[in-house]
Write a protein that holds these residues in place. Structure first.
Motif, short mmCIF file in Angstrom:
data_model
loop_
_atom_site.label_atom_id
_atom_site.label_comp_id
_atom_site.label_asym_id
_atom_site.label_seq_id
_atom_site.Cartn_x
_atom_site.Cartn_y
_atom_site.Cartn_z
N ALA A 48 70.09 30.88 58.29
CA ALA A 48 70.14 31.64 57.03
C ALA A 48 71.51 32.25 56.74
O ALA A 48 71.63 33.12 55.88
N VAL A 49 72.56 31.77 57.42
CA VAL A 49 73.91 32.23 57.10
C VAL A 49 74.41 31.54 55.83
O VAL A 49 75.14 32.12 55.05
N TRP A 50 73.99 30.28 55.64
CA TRP A 50 74.33 29.57 54.41
C TRP A 50 73.39 30.00 53.29
O TRP A 50 72.27 30.44 53.52
N ASN A 51 73.86 29.82 52.06
CA ASN A 51 73.02 29.92 50.88
C ASN A 51 73.02 28.57 50.19
O ASN A 51 73.99 27.81 50.29
N GLN A 52 71.95 28.25 49.49
CA GLN A 52 71.90 26.97 48.78
C GLN A 52 71.33 27.15 47.41
O GLN A 52 70.51 28.03 47.16
N LYS A 53 71.76 26.30 46.50
CA LYS A 53 71.15 26.14 45.19
C LYS A 53 71.05 24.64 44.95
O LYS A 53 71.87 23.88 45.46
N ALA B 144 78.31 20.64 58.17
CA ALA B 144 77.74 21.46 59.23
C ALA B 144 78.70 21.59 60.40
O ALA B 144 78.88 22.68 60.96
N ALA B 145 79.34 20.50 60.77
CA ALA B 145 80.28 20.53 61.89
C ALA B 145 81.48 21.42 61.56
O ALA B 145 81.95 22.21 62.40
N LEU C 63 67.30 13.46 48.94
CA LEU C 63 67.51 14.87 49.25
C LEU C 63 66.20 15.66 49.16
O LEU C 63 65.94 16.55 49.96
N ALA C 64 65.38 15.30 48.17
CA ALA C 64 64.16 16.05 47.91
C ALA C 64 63.09 15.80 48.97
O ALA C 64 62.47 16.75 49.48
N MET C 65 62.87 14.53 49.33
CA MET C 65 61.82 14.20 50.29
C MET C 65 62.07 14.87 51.63
O MET C 65 61.15 15.30 52.32
N ASN C 66 63.34 14.94 52.03
CA ASN C 66 63.69 15.55 53.31
C ASN C 66 63.98 17.04 53.17
O ASN C 66 64.27 17.70 54.16
N ASP C 67 63.90 17.55 51.94
CA ASP C 67 64.17 18.95 51.64
C ASP C 67 65.45 19.41 52.35
O ASP C 67 65.48 20.45 53.02
N LEU C 68 66.51 18.63 52.16
CA LEU C 68 67.77 18.92 52.84
C LEU C 68 68.33 20.31 52.53
O LEU C 68 68.87 20.96 53.43
N PRO C 69 68.22 20.81 51.30
CA PRO C 69 68.74 22.15 51.05
C PRO C 69 68.14 23.20 51.98
O PRO C 69 68.86 23.94 52.66
N ARG C 70 66.81 23.25 52.06
CA ARG C 70 66.17 24.26 52.91
C ARG C 70 66.35 23.93 54.40
O ARG C 70 66.44 24.85 55.23
N LEU C 71 66.42 22.65 54.72
CA LEU C 71 66.67 22.26 56.12
C LEU C 71 68.02 22.78 56.59
O LEU C 71 68.14 23.33 57.70
N MET C 72 69.05 22.64 55.76
CA MET C 72 70.38 23.08 56.15
C MET C 72 70.46 24.60 56.27
O MET C 72 71.16 25.14 57.12
#
Length: 201
Positions: free
Chosen positions: A68-73, A28-29, A53-62
């Motif tokens: 929404a500039v990043w994409n995640q899978k 992120a930095a 990763l799942a409990m904190n839902d890091l993909p959607r958090l990031m």
């Protein structure tokens, strides 16, 4: 974090779950998220790993942090490890079914992520069958493609081309690290390295 033979630099490996947060913060930095920039640098990031990763839902958090500039899978397993993900694939069916944050209003399905590593890295996986009818994977009752007919159909119809990732976050089991570390390293060198090298473009 760990460096594993055969893995390219974009692979950020955390053999202890909490290290994944530091890895994500570093990315992120580097990209400008939270750093005072007007717009973060666009990136596509893959998340592979465990309950942490799942409990904190890091993909959607990031994605939210990047506006929404990043994409995640992702290919996550709520009760698994890097070894488990190879054997069973995604394990988020029970955890995210019914969660509003995981519901894709446009597609009208729960967005569980990629069902297997092949699906994540290649865009599709011809070995996937509903209810794991062909026995290609170990079925622990948690893979959405085996348990959700709508999601299985959705992933089949919407098969994609290969996505080249800017970074891949891998997080192993947060418990019993001493027992699983050698297994995880072996799987990283034997399985993940092949996918990641092929994903280097």
């Amino acid at each position: 974090a760990a460096k594993i033979a055969g893995l390219p630099p974009k692979a950020v490996v955390a053999l202890i779950g909490i290290v994944a947060v530091g890895a994500v913060a570093s990315i992120a930095a580097l990209s400008g998220v939270g750093g005072g920039y007007n717009t973060p640098r666009p990136m596509t990031i893959a998340f592979i790993g465990n309950r942490f990763l799942a409990m904190n839902d890091l993909p959607r958090l990031m994605i939210a942090m990047s506006e929404a500039v990043w994409n995640q899978k992702s290919c996550l397993h709520s009760r698994g490890s890097l070894v488990t993900v190879v054997e069973t694939g995604n394990g988020m069916y029970r955890m995210w079914k019914g969660q509003t944050n995981a519901f894709d209003d446009e597609a009208m399905v729960y967005e569980y992520g990629a069902c297997t590593l092949e699906h994540l890295f290649k865009g599709s996986d011809n070995s996937i069958s509903f209810q794991n009818a062909n026995g290609a994977y170990y079925d622990d009752g948690r893979n959405p493609c085996f348990n959700d007919q709508d999601y299985y159909t959705y992933t089949t119809v919407h098969a994609e081309n290969q996505t080249l990732f800017d970074f891949v976050i891998l997080s192993d089991h947060a418990k019993r690290v001493a027992l699983s570390r050698d297994q995880a390293i072996a799987e990283l060198e034997d399985t993940y390295a092949t996918y990641l090298q092929d994903n280097s473009g």
